[in-house]
Each structure stands twice: as C-alpha cells, then as structure tokens.
Design an enzyme around this catalytic site. Structure first.
Site, mmCIF file in Angstrom:
data_model
loop_
_atom_site.group_PDB
_atom_site.id
_atom_site.type_symbol
_atom_site.label_atom_id
_atom_site.label_comp_id
_atom_site.label_asym_id
_atom_site.label_seq_id
_atom_site.Cartn_x
_atom_site.Cartn_y
_atom_site.Cartn_z
ATOM 1 N N HIS A 83 27.958 92.893 99.886
ATOM 2 C CA HIS A 83 29.397 93.024 99.596
ATOM 3 C C HIS A 83 29.847 94.486 99.575
ATOM 4 O O HIS A 83 30.723 94.867 98.794
ATOM 5 C CB HIS A 83 29.756 92.365 98.252
ATOM 6 C CG HIS A 83 29.518 90.890 98.214
ATOM 7 N ND1 HIS A 83 30.487 89.964 98.520
ATOM 8 C CD2 HIS A 83 28.410 90.166 97.913
ATOM 9 C CE1 HIS A 83 29.987 88.735 98.401
ATOM 10 N NE2 HIS A 83 28.729 88.835 98.034
ATOM 11 N N ASN A 156 33.010 83.503 95.532
ATOM 12 C CA ASN A 156 33.160 83.633 96.986
ATOM 13 C C ASN A 156 34.298 82.751 97.459
ATOM 14 O O ASN A 156 34.868 81.979 96.676
ATOM 15 C CB ASN A 156 31.876 83.185 97.692
ATOM 16 C CG ASN A 156 30.793 84.266 97.686
ATOM 17 O OD1 ASN A 156 31.067 85.448 97.490
ATOM 18 N ND2 ASN A 156 29.566 83.852 97.895
ATOM 19 N N TYR A 370 23.037 92.145 88.596
ATOM 20 C CA TYR A 370 24.229 92.984 88.771
ATOM 21 C C TYR A 370 24.157 94.258 87.945
ATOM 22 O O TYR A 370 24.410 95.361 88.434
ATOM 23 C CB TYR A 370 25.497 92.182 88.447
ATOM 24 C CG TYR A 370 25.783 91.133 89.505
ATOM 25 C CD1 TYR A 370 24.914 90.062 89.689
ATOM 26 C CD2 TYR A 370 26.883 91.219 90.341
ATOM 27 C CE1 TYR A 370 25.141 89.109 90.660
ATOM 28 C CE2 TYR A 370 27.124 90.268 91.319
ATOM 29 C CZ TYR A 370 26.251 89.214 91.474
ATOM 30 O OH TYR A 370 26.475 88.285 92.449
HETATM 31 FE FE1 HDD Z 1 26.089 88.490 94.265
HETATM 32 C C1 HDD Z 1 27.561 91.509 94.540
HETATM 33 C C2 HDD Z 1 29.140 86.960 94.824
HETATM 34 C C3 HDD Z 1 24.574 85.400 94.223
HETATM 35 C C4 HDD Z 1 23.156 89.950 93.575
HETATM 36 N N1 HDD Z 1 27.975 89.110 94.626
HETATM 37 C C5 HDD Z 1 28.376 90.411 94.685
HETATM 38 C C6 HDD Z 1 29.790 90.463 94.928
HETATM 39 C C7 HDD Z 1 30.231 89.179 95.015
HETATM 40 C C8 HDD Z 1 29.093 88.336 94.818
HETATM 41 C C9 HDD Z 1 31.647 88.726 95.285
HETATM 42 C C10 HDD Z 1 30.605 91.732 95.089
HETATM 43 C C11 HDD Z 1 31.282 92.124 93.815
HETATM 44 C C12 HDD Z 1 32.152 93.341 94.074
HETATM 45 O O1 HDD Z 1 33.190 93.167 94.731
HETATM 46 O O2 HDD Z 1 31.749 94.410 93.668
HETATM 47 N N2 HDD Z 1 26.721 86.571 94.558
HETATM 48 C C13 HDD Z 1 28.016 86.160 94.648
HETATM 49 C C14 HDD Z 1 28.069 84.729 94.534
HETATM 50 C C15 HDD Z 1 26.794 84.289 94.377
HETATM 51 C C16 HDD Z 1 25.936 85.452 94.374
HETATM 52 C C17 HDD Z 1 29.338 83.908 94.600
HETATM 53 C C18 HDD Z 1 26.281 82.890 94.199
HETATM 54 C C19 HDD Z 1 26.980 81.909 93.726
HETATM 55 N N3 HDD Z 1 24.211 87.811 93.999
HETATM 56 C C20 HDD Z 1 23.801 86.500 93.985
HETATM 57 C C21 HDD Z 1 22.395 86.438 93.636
HETATM 58 C C22 HDD Z 1 21.991 87.738 93.438
HETATM 59 C C23 HDD Z 1 23.143 88.570 93.666
HETATM 60 C C24 HDD Z 1 21.591 85.172 93.523
HETATM 61 C C25 HDD Z 1 20.649 88.282 93.062
HETATM 62 C C26 HDD Z 1 19.701 87.609 92.486
HETATM 63 N N4 HDD Z 1 25.453 90.402 94.147
HETATM 64 C C27 HDD Z 1 24.215 90.764 93.792
HETATM 65 C C28 HDD Z 1 24.049 92.250 93.603
HETATM 66 C C29 HDD Z 1 25.493 92.769 93.892
HETATM 67 C C30 HDD Z 1 26.236 91.492 94.238
HETATM 68 C C31 HDD Z 1 22.938 92.839 94.371
HETATM 69 C C32 HDD Z 1 25.657 93.884 94.894
HETATM 70 C C33 HDD Z 1 26.588 94.874 94.293
HETATM 71 C C34 HDD Z 1 26.734 94.459 92.932
HETATM 72 O O3 HDD Z 1 26.054 93.289 92.724
HETATM 73 O O4 HDD Z 1 27.339 95.041 92.071
HETATM 74 O O5 HDD Z 1 23.676 92.534 92.298
#
Ligand code: HDD
Length: 700
Positions: A83, A156, A370
């Site tokens: 993202h 999402n 996160y």
């Molecule tokens: Fe995630 C970012 C949505 C599963 C690990 N995720 C991130 C963002 C969104 C989502 C919208 C961007 C937020 C922003 O605008 O800064 N992610 C989801 C949804 C999931 C999901 C809807 C399942 C229902 N995510 C998910 C899992 C993991 C992560 C299973 C790790 C185990 N997601 C992350 C992250 C991020 C992230 C690596 C990247 C940047 C951040 O968090 O701050 O931690």
C-alpha cells in the site's frame, strides 16, 4: 549578490498535544517573513554557497549549505511495504443511528458527535511512485479521532482477503510484488510468481476472482466501496458481544473503467485517482460514504454455511442485511503530502472501548504487523506524537523518552503505583473503569495449543462460485477476460494449467472460457478439493454493473473545441452537464482557443496531451474546416476511437460526424448523437454503453 528572499513558509500554529497536565508547546517560529536555518539563524543568501574565492572551492565552514543538503539527503523514509501508493483526505464521521444496544463505544452511540477522520486510499502492489490505475485491490483505511482515542478501520475495496492466516502474508506479497531477481513487473499481478502462488493456494481464489472483476479497475476513489472485512465484536454495557462487519458505500455509486481504458490511463495520467480526489475536494464536491454494519450473534454465525472468522469469506447481504448507521464526508485535502499521507500510521490494533477483535487468524497477525512496520518506517515509538497520528482527545501514561520525543513531561514520577506525585504535577493519568476491556471468551473444551487451520476453513471454492455466478453476463465475461489477460503474461505452462484446474472447481464455464482464451486444447483435471463445493444462494449485492447509478454527479465531460467553434453550442452542453453535477473540461488543439465571437481563453487541456480516457463522456464542437483538418490528426482520431471503445457517450458536431468518425472507424449507435441533442447526450452519458462492448472486442 543581493537576492530577493522568498517568504518563509507559514509557521505551524498547531499546538502539540502533550499528556494531561503536560506543557503545551507552540512552534517557536514567528511569521517574520525571514528565511532561517533550522536553528533559526537568518539566511542572507539562499542562491550561492560559501566559496574560498569567486571561482574557488566551497568551504566546509558553510553550515547553511551543509544543513540544507543534509536535510535534503534524508528526506525519504521507507515506503510502506504494501500500500505504498496512496492518496488521502481529512473529513468527518457522523453517526445517524445509535448502536447503544450493542456497544458502549461513543463513536457508535453518540449521534450528536462529529468525529474527525483521516482516510487513505491505496493500491497494494506498486511503489509510492507507481501508477494509480493498475488492476489491483484498493486499500480503504480510515482513522477516527474519537473522544475515546484513535480507532482505525483498515480495510479494502473488496469484502474478502486472499489468505486465511497472517503466516502466509509475506509469501503472498512476495509473490505479487516485482520478481526479486529481475525487479519487474511494477504494480502488476500479471506475472509468473503471483499466479504460481495463487494456483498452489486455493484460499486465494475468492479474492483473486473479485480482483479480476471490474472492482479491480475503479474509475475513481470516490466511487469504491470499503470493507472492514474481518468480523469484529461490539461489546455492550452488560459485557455482551455481537459480531459486526463494517461497510462503506459511496454516495456517487460504484463505477469502474474498462480494461483498455485503465491501461491507457496509466500513460495519460499517472496520478489519475489522486488528482480526481484532490480536485473534487478542492472545488467543494466532497466525497461521501454511507457507513453500514452487518450484525449477527455467535449462534447465528454457527448456522452460516462458512466460517465467519475466515477472512476469505464474505457474509452475503442477502443473509445478514446491512444497517446504515452513519456517513463519512471528506472535505479537506492534506496540507502536506509527506506530513500527512506518508506519515499517517494506520493500525488495526488501534481499538476503542466497546469494540473488540474476533479470533480471525488474519486479523490476529495484523495486530502485530502494523506497529512493527511503523517502527522502522517512521523511526521509533514516538511516531504517535506526529500530528496526523496523535489522538485529538487528552492522553496520558508513563511512557517516556525514546527518539524524537516531542513532549516535555514534568515531575519525578514516571511509574505507578506511586505516592510521590503529591502536587499532581505529573501527567500520568489513572486507570478507569471505562477503559478498554477485552471480551472474555471461553475456550472450547478439549482443545490445546497447536499450529492448525480449522476444518471450517477448508472450503475454498463455494464462495468464489457464488460470486462468479451472481455476476451479470457482461461481468462474467470481464472476469474471464481478465484471467485470460493475466495468465497470458505467465510464461510457465504448468502455472497456467494449474490455475485453470483451480477455476474448474469454481465454475466449469469459467475454466473453459479461460482455457479457450489461452489457446489450451484440453482442460486440465480439476484441482483436488479439501471440502465439497456448495451451491450457495446467489448474491446480487456483489455485482457492480447492474448496481451502477445512472448519474453524471462527480463525473467529468470533455468538450473538444477549436478556434471559431460555435460558442453557443459549447455553452449549451456545458450548462446541461454542469447542472447534472459533472465537471466540464475544454480540450483544444492549442492551449489557447478563441470560440466564435469570444475573447481568447485558456483551454483546460491540449488535445495531444488530454486524451479522452480522462473523461466519462465527450462532446465536440468544431468548425467544418477544423473537423476536416483534424481527421488527419492521430491524437484526434484516437480521442474519438478510444471514447467509443471505452463505451462512452459521444455528442458530435456535423463536421466531426462527416470527417472524423468515419476515419476513427465509428459507426454511430445509440450512444453517439448530434451535439444539438443535449438531452439524449445527458441520458447516455450517465452510463456506459455496455451494449456496444460485444461489437468491439472479443471477450472470453
Ligand atoms: Fe495490511 C498496510 C489493508 C492484511 C500488513 N494494509 C495496509 C494498508 C491497508 C491494509 C489499507 C495501508 C494503510 C495506509 O494507508 O497506510 N491489510 C489490509 C487488509 C487486510 C490486510 C484489508 C486483510 C483483511 N496486512 C494484512 C496482513 C498483514 C498486513 C495479514 C501482515 C501480517 N498492511 C500490513 C503492513 C502495512 C499494511 C505491512 C504496510 C504499511 C503499514 O502496514 O503501515 O503492516
């Protein structure tokens, strides 16, 4: 050399919130108009470095140069690992219906409160500088600055996720991102590693089928739905729990692009979605979403033909209806992209009293990820003090020190229990009975610790089947064609075949269409199944095209004009379109254009640089001479050919119909009319000309 100084940027008047009882700081900079170093030293020359003599070397002594370059060198912080590319806006949330029966959270019970929000929309796979319109899932993250602390709903634009357990997230993301040896493709799932993983992981198929639908190529961030995906718990005053799933529904309705258009948009405007959101808010056309919940009890959940703790499953609206409880309006663009969009840190673990997590193993893993990623991305634990992340309610605790501490907490007590804070000067706060409490759940008898996947998670095909079969014929064709496109970019035959073998379990006709599109001579065997596939009742609520709103609100119409164009005809279309809620942009062969009887005026875009993909419908008013001349101009022919190919309404003047449309190969249909037929144009411009599609391209 004396140089006129630029006005220093406006000082931050924002008060830094500190712990309760803590000191309130104010930026020391006053708006004196004087440029200074970061240390506040006035700068006399921002053009030239300090040199030993006029043509000599630069001196190390030049602390002003060194500070400026050093700061610049460190401007970038790590991209979000997923993202990374996103666009954001401020706004507010208003509750229209209290959920006090189900929860104590003031956010969902106080109908008088207006809660500030910050929303960020994103693509998943590409880097921060990638394009806005690839086929991808869109992130829909909302930070509510509630009276009881920050609550983040990080969702999402699709109601399901690709994997069931957080353990698989790094694998899934590594597979979709650019391949590690070659560094491509950027922001695209159409490559071998993605489909290798998908074809070996049937749990991905539901989300992947949604991503292949038109939801994967939205027209505007203002026209997407949002889903919290997981089941959450609402906890009421008696400590009782009700499960909830959260939904955002755009006031403008859903709207997608067609695939060829999405591809061409990548070239026409890298920032298409970001610009669209920014411009809409800038001109006061504030995007708005309804907020709705699906509520159900544990006992009701037991009867579902799937496990609601599995994030690859949606709960059909037909099974548990949506109740609208509020609305979100985005009414202010960020002041600074980096400070707000880049530094905002969403976290599903930011949870307030009255709401709680469910046992969804994907959600449980997210609760760790996160904060962890933000520590490396934003440099340390004090990122919570960055204005965009700081709560807007008072906050107080015993956390101290660490990198970039912005507060100056007073007193000698930074622990509790403590008796030494006798004058009450230490901003530590005390526990409260209204604080966050976790729902107390009884563990099932006879079960112990183990790395397990619940048996109720074994059915991977029934819901993608339900989704695919619920779609209209055209949507099914789009899905099949998207599979064909993506798999046609996969070089490995085994991966392609294995994917088709998976599709057979979703729907035989889908598998056959994809196999035909790929030129396979025979269908591979169906993939083995861990659970029987159920024929679930169809869910029309999952469709997009049949639910699109026929409206021009929030859309944009391009009118092609040239010198001498009939100003009255232009005015008539403009007025009708604007009255219907759309924006009008004038496009001309040159940026300056003079309509008949008018003064020269600036067009909004030059023809060669403003292709019709940027508009929802097009019109044109040209002199017959210009129409004849532009019939030899590639940019003009493409303008009409693409508008027609992308199923848009076209209102054309006589010269265009005579000279340009035939060259563009356009045989007028109901969506192509004379410029004088303004009402007909308005009617057709409100929808895509879906009937036209089968006459234009072979869909799988
Ligand atoms: Fe995630 C970012 C949505 C599963 C690990 N995720 C991130 C963002 C969104 C989502 C919208 C961007 C937020 C922003 O605008 O800064 N992610 C989801 C949804 C999931 C999901 C809807 C399942 C229902 N995510 C998910 C899992 C993991 C992560 C299973 C790790 C185990 N997601 C992350 C992250 C991020 C992230 C690596 C990247 C940047 C951040 O968090 O701050 O931690």
């Amino acid at each position: 050399m004396a140089v006129k100084k630029k006005k220093a940027s406006a000082p931050s008047k924002r008060k830094m919130q500190s712990g309760s009882g803590g000191e309130t700081h104010q930026s020391a900079t006053a708006d004196t108009g004087v440029m200074t170093t970061a240390q506040g030293i006035p700068v006399s020359d921002n053009q030239n470095s300090l040199r030993a003599h006029s043509r000599g070397p630069t001196l190390l002594e030049d602390f002003i140069l060194r500070e400026k370059i050093t700061h610049f060198d460190h401007e970038r912080i790590p991209d979000r690992v997923v993202h990374a590319r996103g666009s954001a806006a401020h706004g507010y949330f208003e509750l229209t219906r209290s959920l006090s029966k189900y929860t104590t959270a003031k956010l969902f019970t106080d109908t008088k409160a207006r809660t500030p929000v910050f929303a960020r929309f994103s693509t998943v796979a590409g880097g921060a500088g990638s394009v806005d319109t690839p086929r991808d899932v869109r992130g829909f993250a909302v930070k509510f600055y509630t009276q009881e602390g920050n609550y983040d709903l990080v969702g999402n634009n699709l109601p399901v996720f690709a994997i069931q357990d957080a353990m698989k997230f790094p694998d899934f993301i590594h597979a979709v991102k650019m391949e590690p040896d070659r560094g491509f493709p950027q922001a695209a799932s159409a490559h071998d590693t993605f489909w290798d993983f998908v074809s070996l992981s049937p749990e991905t198929l539901h989300m992947v089928t949604w991503a292949m639908s038109d939801r994967g190529i939205p027209r505007s961030l203002r026209m997407i739905e949002g889903f919290g995906i997981h089941s959450f718990r609402l906890i009421n005053a008696k400590g009782e729990s009700t499960f909830a799933r959260f939904h955002w529904r755009p006031k403008l309705g859903l709207q997608s692009t067609v695939w060829d258009e999405a591809v061409k948009l990548q070239a026409a405007d890298n920032d298409f979605h970001r610009r669209d959101l920014f411009e809409a808010i800038d001109k006061g056309d504030f995007p708005e979403w309804e907020f709705a919940v699906q509520l159900f009890t544990e006992a009701e959940a037991e009867a579902f033909p799937f496990d609601h703790l599995d994030a690859t499953k949606l709960i059909p609206e037909e099974l548990v209806p949506l109740t609208v409880i509020g609305r979100m309006v985005l009414d202010r663009n960020p002041d600074n992209h980096f400070a707000e969009n880049d530094q905002v840190a969403f976290c599903p673990a930011n949870m307030i009293p009255g709401i709680d997590f469910s046992n969804d193993p994907l959600l449980q893993g997210r609760l760790f990820s996160y904060l962890d990623t933000q520590l490396s991305r934003l440099g340390g634990t004090n990122f919570t003090q960055i204005p965009i992340n700081a709560p807007k309610c008072p906050f107080a605790n015993h956390q101290r020190d660490a990198h970039m501490q912005m507060q100056v907490p007073k007193g000698r007590v930074a622990y509790e229990p403590a008796s030494l804070d006798r004058d009450g000067s230490t901003p530590n706060g005390r526990e409260t009975s209204n604080g966050f409490r976790s729902f107390s759940e009884t563990a099932p008898k006879g079960e112990g610790k183990g790395r397990v996947r619940a048996e109720t998670f074994a059915d991977h095909y029934s819901q993608p089947r339900m989704f695919f079969r619920s779609q209209s014929p055209l949507e099914q064709a789009h899905i099949a064609s998207a599979f064909v496109f993506e798999l046609s970019k996969v070089d490995d035959d085994v991966v392609r075949e294995r994917t088709v073998s998976q599709l057979r379990n979703i729907d035989e006709s889908l598998a056959q269409r994809v196999a035909d599109g790929l030129g396979m001579t025979a269908l591979p065997d169906a993939a083995p199944k861990a659970a029987p596939v159920q024929d679930l009742p169809l869910s029309p609520a999952t469709t997009l095209i049949p639910r699109m709103k026929p409206t021009l609100a929030g859309r944009c119409v391009g009118i092609l004009v040239s010198d001498g164009s009939d100003a009255k005809a232009v005015d008539a279309v403009r007025k009708a379109v604007e009255d219907a809620g759309a924006t009008v942009k004038l496009v001309a062969p040159k940026r300056l254009v003079t309509l008949k009887g008018r003064k020269p005026q600036k067009a909004d875009g030059q023809l060669a640089g403003t292709p019709s993909v940027l508009f929802d419908a097009v019109a044109c008013v040209l002199t017959p001479e210009d129409a004849a001349r532009l019939a030899n101009e590639a940019a003009c022919i493409d303008w009409f050919r693409d508008a027609f190919g992308h199923l848009k309404a076209i209102a054309a003047c006589g010269g265009t119909r005579k000279h340009i449309l035939p060259v563009a190969g356009i045989e007028p249909d109901a969506g192509v009319m004379d410029i004088a037929e303004v009402d007909a144009f308005l009617k057709q411009a409100k929808t895509r000309q879906w009937d036209r599609e089968p006459t234009l391209r072979t869909l799988a």
